[in-house]
Design a protein around this motif. Structure first.
Motif, short mmCIF file in Angstrom:
data_model
loop_
_atom_site.label_atom_id
_atom_site.label_comp_id
_atom_site.label_asym_id
_atom_site.label_seq_id
_atom_site.Cartn_x
_atom_site.Cartn_y
_atom_site.Cartn_z
N GLU A 46 55.51 37.62 56.76
CA GLU A 46 56.70 37.17 57.47
C GLU A 46 57.58 38.32 57.91
O GLU A 46 58.17 38.29 59.00
CB GLU A 46 57.50 36.21 56.58
N LEU A 47 57.67 39.35 57.08
CA LEU A 47 58.55 40.49 57.40
C LEU A 47 57.84 41.56 58.21
O LEU A 47 58.43 42.61 58.50
CB LEU A 47 59.11 41.09 56.10
N LYS A 48 56.56 41.31 58.52
CA LYS A 48 55.77 42.25 59.33
C LYS A 48 55.81 43.65 58.71
O LYS A 48 56.15 44.64 59.37
CB LYS A 48 56.26 42.29 60.78
N LEU A 49 55.43 43.70 57.43
CA LEU A 49 55.45 44.97 56.70
C LEU A 49 54.21 45.83 56.98
O LEU A 49 54.07 46.91 56.42
CB LEU A 49 55.58 44.70 55.19
N TYR A 50 53.32 45.34 57.82
CA TYR A 50 52.14 46.12 58.22
C TYR A 50 51.80 45.74 59.65
O TYR A 50 52.15 44.66 60.14
CB TYR A 50 50.96 45.85 57.29
N GLY A 51 51.14 46.65 60.33
CA GLY A 51 50.77 46.41 61.73
C GLY A 51 49.57 45.50 61.85
O GLY A 51 48.77 45.37 60.91
N PRO A 52 49.39 44.85 63.00
CA PRO A 52 48.28 43.91 63.18
C PRO A 52 46.91 44.56 63.09
O PRO A 52 45.93 43.89 62.77
CB PRO A 52 48.54 43.33 64.58
N GLU A 53 46.83 45.86 63.33
CA GLU A 53 45.55 46.55 63.29
C GLU A 53 45.32 47.29 61.97
O GLU A 53 44.27 47.91 61.78
CB GLU A 53 45.45 47.55 64.45
N ALA A 54 46.30 47.25 61.07
CA ALA A 54 46.20 48.01 59.82
C ALA A 54 45.06 47.48 58.96
O ALA A 54 44.83 46.28 58.87
CB ALA A 54 47.51 47.95 59.06
N MET A 55 44.35 48.41 58.31
CA MET A 55 43.28 48.05 57.38
C MET A 55 43.47 48.86 56.11
O MET A 55 43.80 50.04 56.15
CB MET A 55 41.91 48.36 57.99
N SER A 56 43.25 48.21 54.97
CA SER A 56 43.27 48.92 53.69
C SER A 56 42.03 48.54 52.91
O SER A 56 41.60 47.38 52.93
CB SER A 56 44.54 48.59 52.89
N TYR A 57 41.46 49.53 52.23
CA TYR A 57 40.25 49.33 51.45
C TYR A 57 40.48 49.92 50.06
O TYR A 57 41.01 51.03 49.93
CB TYR A 57 39.05 50.04 52.10
N SER A 58 40.06 49.20 49.03
CA SER A 58 40.26 49.71 47.67
C SER A 58 39.25 49.05 46.74
O SER A 58 38.61 48.05 47.07
CB SER A 58 41.68 49.45 47.18
N TRP A 59 39.13 49.64 45.55
CA TRP A 59 38.27 49.10 44.51
C TRP A 59 39.12 48.65 43.32
O TRP A 59 40.09 49.31 42.96
CB TRP A 59 37.29 50.15 43.99
N ILE A 60 38.73 47.54 42.73
CA ILE A 60 39.28 47.11 41.44
C ILE A 60 38.14 47.20 40.43
O ILE A 60 37.04 46.68 40.67
CB ILE A 60 39.83 45.67 41.50
N THR A 61 38.39 47.85 39.30
CA THR A 61 37.34 48.10 38.32
C THR A 61 37.79 47.62 36.93
O THR A 61 38.91 47.18 36.74
CB THR A 61 37.01 49.60 38.24
N ASP A 62 36.85 47.72 35.99
CA ASP A 62 37.13 47.43 34.57
C ASP A 62 37.70 46.03 34.37
O ASP A 62 38.71 45.83 33.69
CB ASP A 62 38.08 48.47 33.98
N PHE A 63 37.06 45.06 34.96
CA PHE A 63 37.46 43.67 34.75
C PHE A 63 37.21 43.26 33.30
O PHE A 63 36.34 43.79 32.64
CB PHE A 63 36.64 42.75 35.66
N PRO A 64 37.97 42.27 32.83
CA PRO A 64 37.59 41.67 31.54
C PRO A 64 36.18 41.11 31.64
O PRO A 64 35.77 40.58 32.67
CB PRO A 64 38.61 40.55 31.35
N MET A 65 35.45 41.25 30.55
CA MET A 65 34.08 40.72 30.52
C MET A 65 34.10 39.18 30.51
O MET A 65 33.27 38.54 31.15
CB MET A 65 33.38 41.24 29.26
N PHE A 66 35.07 38.61 29.80
CA PHE A 66 35.11 37.17 29.61
C PHE A 66 36.50 36.61 29.88
O PHE A 66 37.50 37.32 29.78
CB PHE A 66 34.71 36.79 28.17
N GLU A 67 36.54 35.33 30.21
CA GLU A 67 37.77 34.55 30.26
C GLU A 67 37.65 33.41 29.27
O GLU A 67 36.54 32.91 29.03
CB GLU A 67 37.99 33.98 31.66
N HIS A 68 38.77 32.99 28.70
CA HIS A 68 38.71 31.87 27.77
C HIS A 68 39.04 30.58 28.50
O HIS A 68 40.09 30.46 29.13
CB HIS A 68 39.69 32.07 26.60
N ASP A 69 38.13 29.64 28.43
CA ASP A 69 38.33 28.32 29.03
C ASP A 69 39.03 27.45 28.01
O ASP A 69 38.41 26.97 27.04
CB ASP A 69 36.98 27.71 29.43
N ALA A 70 40.35 27.26 28.21
CA ALA A 70 41.14 26.50 27.23
C ALA A 70 40.70 25.05 27.16
O ALA A 70 40.70 24.44 26.08
CB ALA A 70 42.62 26.60 27.59
#
Length: 590
Positions: free
Chosen positions: A419-443
């Protein structure tokens, strides 16, 4: 070929040539005895003039009566347009074809909408008449972009010595994650194939088989609830490598990101791409798919809030929750109370939060809101310092559990960024997320579930935690994030049967069930399985992101709706009793 040229091919150098064009009537204009037709195909548009002296009156009459979107053939001579009548917006705008022969190859009745109309009809109507919708230039560009991206992917992996192997579509149901689409077997009564949710097990078998670099553009199927960026059938670029660690896999994909960005957008992407752990991403952005095209990071003020009199803040902390917020720079006077109320309702609907607290930074640098009387001047100053607040900023806070503050602020940040147009329409960003938890607990079921899938290897340093503390066990998992969307997910796989069974045990899959579901994989792991890992990239999502769109149906030729219907073919549909009998099936009312 019926045609000598396409409708986007003719230029001034073709003047004087006799040509034959075929295409669809985009529009027509009757100018005093001459009919001007804009003739379109996937390559472009050419103006055709049906009129004297080249054309006879009967041709003019036929041309005048033919409807838009009819398919026609014209023969004629390429001529320069009259002075002042050229069209610089068209590549063919300097010429026209003076028609000498005109055929209606297939007339079209009045269509429910035309590909050239400015205001798009509703999506349901577009999907019902997808053959018309695909004629729109925007849809054509999306399909061309999709083709280019897939070609880039194939070329890149071929150059890096990967073998393209097709894996089966009809396989065995190994229910993990989403529901399988099941296919009944006619020759094996009571038995079912399953459409693949991914080629995961097959590609691991290929690694055991010595195919140390595998790739495939694969169709996959998941019977799950849909969103704007999901489909029940989708395409992924699937790859696997042997004798690698996660840096090797990530490095290979970074090369593909570089190639794609350069080929499609002419942009240089520096590598290695930014990386952050899952813990860091959740803390800073509230999501494991952060949009790094803009800042506005989440700030935790729980420590300050533990001492304030404001019951909403202090109560959350006393109950083990958190107070976290965002700084909307320069928006103090831009957001009315009505607009803040709209954001509050959005956060409630999006995350289940009870409300949204806010402060404006006044011209004298102090923080003000209807609740500021519940804070001391020192506490307000501490909050301002923590939030890096400046005059004119709007500070927005959630006080709730970790999960609610993450989900609520991540959604709010995403909305404000757009809404605030904090990035341009052509902007691209690429990144990695690592070291995820192995498990999630299903309550709900009170059991552990795999965050990625049950074949993911734990970090070597966390191997002992499989038995000691599964909640703290981290996975050798990595997600590629583009513009705040997961564009691919991969892991290093478990390559020994003992560790695999440990994971199965944690997930409540006993040895007998594991043998029944995954016996072929467990057998393969005994016979010289190398260390291996890989990734799956969502082709549909890549195209959507590189096209700058936010609806995945805009980059798939024949998509399903959010209710998993194909409005054009009316699938899924009923089948007759004879087909059901052959498959040894009968339907029952739910």
């Amino acid at each position: 070929m019926l045609r000598t040229h396409t409708c986007g091919q003719l230029r001034s150098e073709h003047v004087g040539q006799d040509v034959t064009l075929c295409g669809w009537v985009e529009s027509k204009r009757d100018h005093g005895g001459s009919v001007f037709i804009d003739l379109r195909d996937r390559y472009g548009l050419t103006q055709v003039v049906v009129g004297p002296p080249e054309a006879q009156s009967d041709l003019i009459d036929i041309a005048g009566r033919v409807g838009t979107e009819s398919v026609i053939l014209v023969r004629g001579k390429v001529s320069p347009r009259l002075e002042g009548k050229t069209n610089d917006k068209l590549e063919t705008g300097a010429i026209e074809v003076r028609c000498e022969h005109y055929e209606v190859l297939n007339p079209c009745p009045t269509p429910p909408f035309t590909p050239s109309q400015q205001e798009l009809p509703g999506e349901d109507l577009r999907l019902k008449y997808r053959f018309l919708d695909l004629r729109r230039p925007a849809m054509l560009r999306s399909m061309e972009l999709r083709s280019r991206i897939i070609k880039t992917m194939r070329d890149y992996f071929a150059e890096n010595d990967f073998i393209d192997v097709e894996t089966p579509i009809l396989g065995r149901s190994t229910p993990e994650g989403a529901r399988d689409y099941l296919v009944p077997s006619r020759v094996h009564p009571g038995s079912f194939y399953a459409l693949p949710q991914s080629p995961q097990l097959y590609k691991q078998i290929l690694m055991v088989s010595g195919f140390d670099r595998y790739v495939q553009v694969a169709k996959c199927f998941r019977d799950e609830d849909l969103r704007a960026d999901r489909q029940p059938e989708f395409t992924q670029l699937d790859m696997e490598m042997s004798f690698v660690d996660q840096d090797d896999v990530m490095g290979m994909i970074e090369g593909l990101v570089q190639r794609t960005a350069l080929d499609l957008k002419g942009e240089e992407v520096a590598t290695p791409l930014p990386r952050m752990t899952w813990d860091e991403s959740m803390r800073r952005f509230g999501t494991d798919a952060p949009d790094l095209r803009f800042g506005m990071e989440i700030v935790d003020i729980s420590e300050i809030s533990a001492e304030v009199e404001f019951r909403v803040f202090r109560g959350a902390v006393d109950n083990g929750g958190f107070v976290r917020g965002l700084n909307a720079k320069g928006q103090a006077t831009e957001f009315s109370r009505k607009r803040i109320d709209e954001l509050t309702e959005f956060v409630k609907q999006n995350s289940g939060a009870k409300g949204l607290a806010w402060f404006r930074v006044e011209p004298d640098g102090t923080l003000w809101s209807p609740t500021s009387k519940n804070f001391t001047a020192e506490q307000l100053a501490q909050i301002g310092t923590a939030m890096k607040a400046e005059v004119g900023d709007l500070l927005l806070f959630l006080a709730d559990s970790w999960e609610v503050t993450c989900k609520g602020l991540a959604g709010l940040r995403k909305r404000l960024g757009a809404e605030l147009k904090l990035y341009g329409p052509e902007a691209m960003s690429y990144s990695w997320i690592t070291d995820f938890p192995m498990f999630e607990h299903d309550a709900e079921e009170d059991r552990w579930v795999a965050m990625h899938h049950p074949f993911t290897a734990p970090l070597a340093s966390d191997l002992a935690k499989l038995k000691e503390n599964p909640a703290e066990c981290r996975a050798q998992a990595y997600d590629l994030v583009i513009n705040g969307s997961e564009a691919g997910g991969g892991t290093i796989r478990i390559h020994d049967g003992e560790t695999q069974q440990q994971v199965f045990d944690l997930l409540g899959i006993d040895a007998e069930t594991a043998r029944d579901r995954f016996g072929f994989l467990l057998d393969a792991l005994k016979y010289g399985a190398p260390p291996h890992g890989g990734i799956a990239l969502g082709v549909d999502r890549w195209v959507m992101l590189f096209a700058g769109l936010d609806n995945i149906r805009e980059v798939i030729a024949f998509p399903k709706t959010q209710k998993a219907n194909d409005l054009m073919t009316e699938a899924p549909g009923q089948v007759d009793s004879k087909q059901l009998q052959e498959l040894h099936l009968r339907t029952v009312k739910a």
